[in-house]
Design a protein around this motif. Structure first.
Motif, PDB file in Angstrom:
ATOM      1  N   ASP A   1       0.324   3.782   1.805  1.00  0.00           N
ATOM      2  CA  ASP A   1       0.160   4.452   3.108  1.00  0.00           C
ATOM      3  C   ASP A   1       1.486   5.060   3.592  1.00  0.00           C
TER       4      ASP A   1
ATOM      5  N   CYS B   1       0.841  -1.202   0.000  1.00  0.00           N
ATOM      6  CA  CYS B   1       0.000   0.000   0.000  1.00  0.00           C
ATOM      7  C   CYS B   1       0.876   1.252   0.000  1.00  0.00           C
TER       8      CYS B   1
ATOM      9  N   CYS C   1      -5.852   0.479   7.304  1.00  0.00           N
ATOM     10  CA  CYS C   1      -5.787   0.894   5.899  1.00  0.00           C
ATOM     11  C   CYS C   1      -7.039   1.694   5.520  1.00  0.00           C
ATOM     12  N   GLY C   2      -6.824   2.756   4.765  1.00  0.00           N
ATOM     13  CA  GLY C   2      -7.942   3.581   4.311  1.00  0.00           C
ATOM     14  C   GLY C   2      -8.922   2.839   3.417  1.00  0.00           C
TER      15      GLY C   2
ATOM     16  N   GLY D   1      -3.852   0.666  -1.264  1.00  0.00           N
ATOM     17  CA  GLY D   1      -4.330  -0.642  -0.839  1.00  0.00           C
ATOM     18  C   GLY D   1      -3.353  -1.786  -1.095  1.00  0.00           C
TER      19      GLY D   1
ATOM     20  N   HIS E   1      -1.940  -3.701   5.328  1.00  0.00           N
ATOM     21  CA  HIS E   1      -1.595  -3.211   6.664  1.00  0.00           C
ATOM     22  C   HIS E   1      -2.827  -2.822   7.462  1.00  0.00           C
TER      23      HIS E   1
HETATM   24 ZN   LIG Z   1      -3.395   1.240   3.038  1.00  0.00          ZN
END
Ligand SMILES: [Zn+2]
Length: 217
Positions: free
Chosen positions: A44, A42, A98-99, A67, A95
């Motif tokens: 992130d 991801c 995660c959004g 993602g 993870h």
């Molecule tokens: Zn994420």
């Protein structure tokens, strides 16, 4: 020992505050990743892939998107990574927090097109005023939000959202393992392992495969 087992040892060191990645120009290197590794992870901001795995510059391909989704472009990268640049191990890393757990594709599309109810929900979830664009588009055709009931952005880890992450890791592994242009047997085989990274502890946890890949229930 498979290289990935060494990265998991490196990850233990990272989680205890001793990152092995050296942030320095290493000098002239070959184009082929020296550890023959490709990572899909991801985007992130809390994931530092080289640090968490103890990778040095030149050792691995790192393919990142929102993602760590195994979409068409990730597959494209993996095919090039293996067939042209000689990688033979793939790590797929999702993870915690995660959004992609916090929305659905339909909700985000409706919000972008200006539906007030969707704008309100997305604003509440992200603690940011969501402003739709009041225009429609055929692309991207998918945002690949994770399967399962949505939850607030950055919600702490629990059994349910961990399971949702594991589902999507398995879906991604399946997409890689079953692609006709990524060999998983014979002398040119690629091995694939999937993980959930805990952003609160810095630790990687392996996801058992095969297993459940999600439910709409
Ligand atoms: Zn994420």
């Amino acid at each position: 020992m498979a290289n990935i087992d060494q990265y998991l040892k490196n990850n233990h060191q990272y989680a205890s505050g001793q990152a092995l990645h050296k942030a320095a120009y290493p000098g002239k290197q070959k184009i082929q990743p020296a550890r023959r590794l490709a990572v899909v992870a991801c985007m992130d901001a809390r994931l530092a892939v080289e640090d968490m795995l103890g990778l040095q510059t030149g050792e691995a391909h790192i393919i990142r998107n929102a993602g760590g989704v195994v979409d068409e472009d990730a597959i494209r990268c993996l095919i090039i990574s293996h067939h042209l640049l000689d990688t033979n191990e793939i790590m797929l890393i999702h993870h915690t927090r995660c959004g992609m757990l916090a929305f659905t594709d339909d909700l985000l599309k409706a919000g972008l097109e200006g539906d007030p109810a969707a704008e309100k929900l997305l604003g509440q979830a992200t603690a940011r005023k969501f402003t739709g664009c009041k225009r429609a588009s055929a692309m991207p055709s998918a945002f690949h939000a994770f399967r399962g009931p949505i939850e607030p952005l950055d919600a702490p880890r629990d059994a349910k959202n961990t399971e949702r992450l594991q589902w999507d890791v398995r879906r991604g592994m399946s997409a890689i393992l079953n692609h006709p242009w990524i060999p998983t047997e014979g002398p040119d085989a690629v091995s694939v392992r999937g993980f959930v990274y805990d952003v609160d502890t810095g630790k990687l946890e392996e996801v058992k495969y095969p297993g459940p890949m999600g439910s709409i229930g």
